[in-house]
Design an enzyme around this catalytic site. Structure first.
Site, PDB file in Angstrom:
ATOM      1  N   MET A   1      44.914  38.402  48.891  1.00 33.08           N
ATOM      2  CA  MET A   1      45.496  37.600  50.336  1.00 33.08           C
ATOM      3  C   MET A   1      46.311  38.000  50.590  1.00 33.08           C
ATOM      4  SD  MET A   1      45.915  33.467  49.193  1.00 33.08           S
ATOM      5  CE  MET A   1      47.789  33.632  48.324  1.00 33.08           C
TER       6      MET A   1
ATOM      7  N   LEU B   1      50.291  43.541  50.820  1.00 36.60           N
ATOM      8  CA  LEU B   1      49.092  43.614  49.114  1.00 36.60           C
ATOM      9  C   LEU B   1      50.493  44.852  49.185  1.00 36.60           C
ATOM     10  CD1 LEU B   1      45.980  45.584  50.744  1.00 36.60           C
ATOM     11  CD2 LEU B   1      46.412  43.191  49.099  1.00 36.60           C
ATOM     12  N   HIS B   2      50.161  45.106  47.115  1.00 37.53           N
ATOM     13  CA  HIS B   2      51.175  46.095  47.071  1.00 37.53           C
ATOM     14  C   HIS B   2      50.546  46.505  45.717  1.00 37.53           C
ATOM     15  CE1 HIS B   2      50.910  42.035  43.410  1.00 37.53           C
ATOM     16  NE2 HIS B   2      50.811  41.637  44.641  1.00 37.53           N
TER      17      HIS B   2
ATOM     18  N   GLY C   1      50.725  46.617  42.550  1.00 34.34           N
ATOM     19  CA  GLY C   1      49.449  45.785  41.770  1.00 34.34           C
ATOM     20  C   GLY C   1      48.213  45.734  42.217  1.00 34.34           C
ATOM     21  N   HIS C   2      47.776  45.278  43.735  1.00 32.42           N
ATOM     22  CA  HIS C   2      46.270  44.582  43.999  1.00 32.42           C
ATOM     23  C   HIS C   2      45.843  46.647  43.886  1.00 32.42           C
ATOM     24  CE1 HIS C   2      48.823  41.812  46.718  1.00 32.42           C
ATOM     25  NE2 HIS C   2      48.116  41.307  45.722  1.00 32.42           N
TER      26      HIS C   2
ATOM     27  N   GLN D   1      44.448  26.412  48.592  1.00 29.48           N
ATOM     28  CA  GLN D   1      44.779  26.271  47.718  1.00 29.48           C
ATOM     29  C   GLN D   1      46.453  26.568  47.525  1.00 29.48           C
ATOM     30  OE1 GLN D   1      43.565  30.596  46.700  1.00 29.48           O
ATOM     31  NE2 GLN D   1      45.362  31.295  46.215  1.00 29.48           N
TER      32      GLN D   1
ATOM     33  N   GLY E   1      44.234  40.011  38.762  1.00 28.46           N
ATOM     34  CA  GLY E   1      45.126  40.728  37.889  1.00 28.46           C
ATOM     35  C   GLY E   1      45.775  39.321  36.246  1.00 28.46           C
TER      36      GLY E   1
ATOM     37  N   SER F   1      53.126  39.364  46.202  1.00 29.64           N
ATOM     38  CA  SER F   1      53.447  39.241  47.917  1.00 29.64           C
ATOM     39  C   SER F   1      54.772  38.436  47.685  1.00 29.64           C
ATOM     40  CB  SER F   1      52.751  38.881  47.859  1.00 29.64           C
ATOM     41  OG  SER F   1      51.341  39.289  47.876  1.00 29.64           O
ATOM     42  N   ARG F   2      54.747  37.128  47.028  1.00 31.55           N
ATOM     43  CA  ARG F   2      56.031  36.259  47.173  1.00 31.55           C
ATOM     44  C   ARG F   2      58.017  37.002  47.430  1.00 31.55           C
ATOM     45  NH1 ARG F   2      52.427  32.883  45.694  1.00 31.55           N
ATOM     46  NH2 ARG F   2      51.764  31.409  46.738  1.00 31.55           N
TER      47      ARG F   2
HETATM   48  O1  PAF Z   1      45.432  35.973  43.712  1.00 37.27           O
HETATM   49  C1  PAF Z   1      44.968  35.669  44.824  1.00 37.27           C
HETATM   50  O2  PAF Z   1      45.509  36.075  45.031  1.00 37.27           O
HETATM   51  C2  PAF Z   1      44.312  33.808  44.971  1.00 37.27           C
HETATM   52  O3  PAF Z   1      44.701  33.256  44.779  1.00 37.27           O
HETATM   53  C3  PAF Z   1      42.717  35.156  44.810  1.00 37.27           C
HETATM   54  C4  PAF Z   1      41.996  35.309  44.574  1.00 37.27           C
HETATM   55  C5  PAF Z   1      42.858  36.483  46.291  1.00 37.27           C
HETATM   56  C6  PAF Z   1      42.628  33.747  46.491  1.00 37.27           C
HETATM   57  O4  PAF Z   1      42.812  33.321  47.075  1.00 37.27           O
END
Ligand code: PAF
Length: 282
Positions: A30, A33-34, A36-37, A61, A147, A186-187
């Protein structure tokens, strides 16, 4: 690296890759990015030929509209970070592109989404399944990388892949932490200074609680973690569950399963953080 915004363009581009026998690795995100991503992208680069990263803040979601509104968005910085990785295609679609019609699908995950995140964030995993299945339909990845911080999400995605018969292999990657132990998220960037200072207590407490497995009961461990978190005035425990790593159902004793995980959700001010620790894995 290429930025792609529509599924038509993406299909065209990936058809070309697949024709050339390339193994497609996919990292859904989403954005914001950090490290972890980036570790997921790195793993995808090791295991696959062409790495696709999606950046899409999925409205379906978010059970809390405030959380959706303030979710950090910064495509330019994300693109800069990805430029130094093995990512070849960035897919950043609009909401209309992902959901040309409202997604009315309701998934059934049984007990997997009745506990923990599922219990405290109603509808969250249905939204995750909607978006991940839509993205999988578009990318048709050979492997997708997630992750382990979102431990329950992994179980849900695996079940969705099974239910919808995607031929995609789901690869779980380890939690990446800040030097002070806080699980990357990200939070984290939304935390106030005082909440950021308190937040590493979550990982520290989970880590300390590992010593309990030899000598103390599951109930004692739960009490230790609950008390330690709530002793900090900047943190408030939402849940801490000790569960079977496959079924996600709570266990009462360490001998009940060979795979036991502690999963936690904590409010640091109004920012919700999750983390987990593997107590037993055989
Ligand atoms: O883990 C996330 O960042 C989200 O839940 C995902 C898997 C990208 C779905 O929107």
């Amino acid at each position: 690296m290429e930025l792609i915004k529509t599924s038509n363009e993406l299909t065209q581009r990936l058809t070309f890759e697949k024709k050339n026998g390339k193994l497609i690795g996919f990292v859904p995100t989403m954005g914001a990015l950090h490290e972890g991503h980036l570790s997921l992208v790195e793993q995808a680069g090791k295991e696959c030929d062409t790495v696709v990263v999606s950046i899409f803040v999925n409205p379906t979601q978010f059970n809390d509209p405030k959380d959706l509104e303030r979710y950090p968005r910064d495509l330019d910085t994300d693109m800069t970070l990805l430029a130094d990785t093995s990512c070849e295609l960035v897919f950043a679609p609009s909401v209309e592109e992902v959901y040309p019609q409202t997604d009315e699908r309701v998934f059934e995950f049984g007990q997997l989404d009745e506990v923990m995140e599922g219990e405290h964030r109603p509808g969250h995993f249905n939204g995750v399944a909607q978006v991940v299945s839509r993205l999988f339909d578009m990318v048709k990845p050979d492997k997708a990388f997630f992750g382990q911080k979102d431990f329950q999400q992994l179980a849900i995605v695996r079940d969705m892949v099974r239910q919808l018969n995607f031929g995609t292999e789901v690869v779980a990657c380890p939690i990446i932490r800040e030097p002070d132990g806080l699980a990357m998220s990200s939070r984290n960037r939304l935390l106030t200074q005082k909440h950021r200072k308190s937040a590493p207590l979550i990982a520290k407490t989970l880590s300390e609680s590992c010593n309990f497995v030899q000598s103390k009961s599951v109930a004692d461990t739960k009490k230790f973690v609950t008390d330690a978190i709530n002793a900090d005035e900047n943190l408030k425990l939402e849940y801490f569950e000790i569960v079977d790593g496959q079924t996600l159902q709570a266990v009462d004793s360490w001998s009940e399963s060979n795979y036991i995980v502690g999963c936690i959700a904590v409010f640091a001010g109004d920012i919700r953080l999750i983390d987990n620790v593997v107590y037993k894995f055989a």
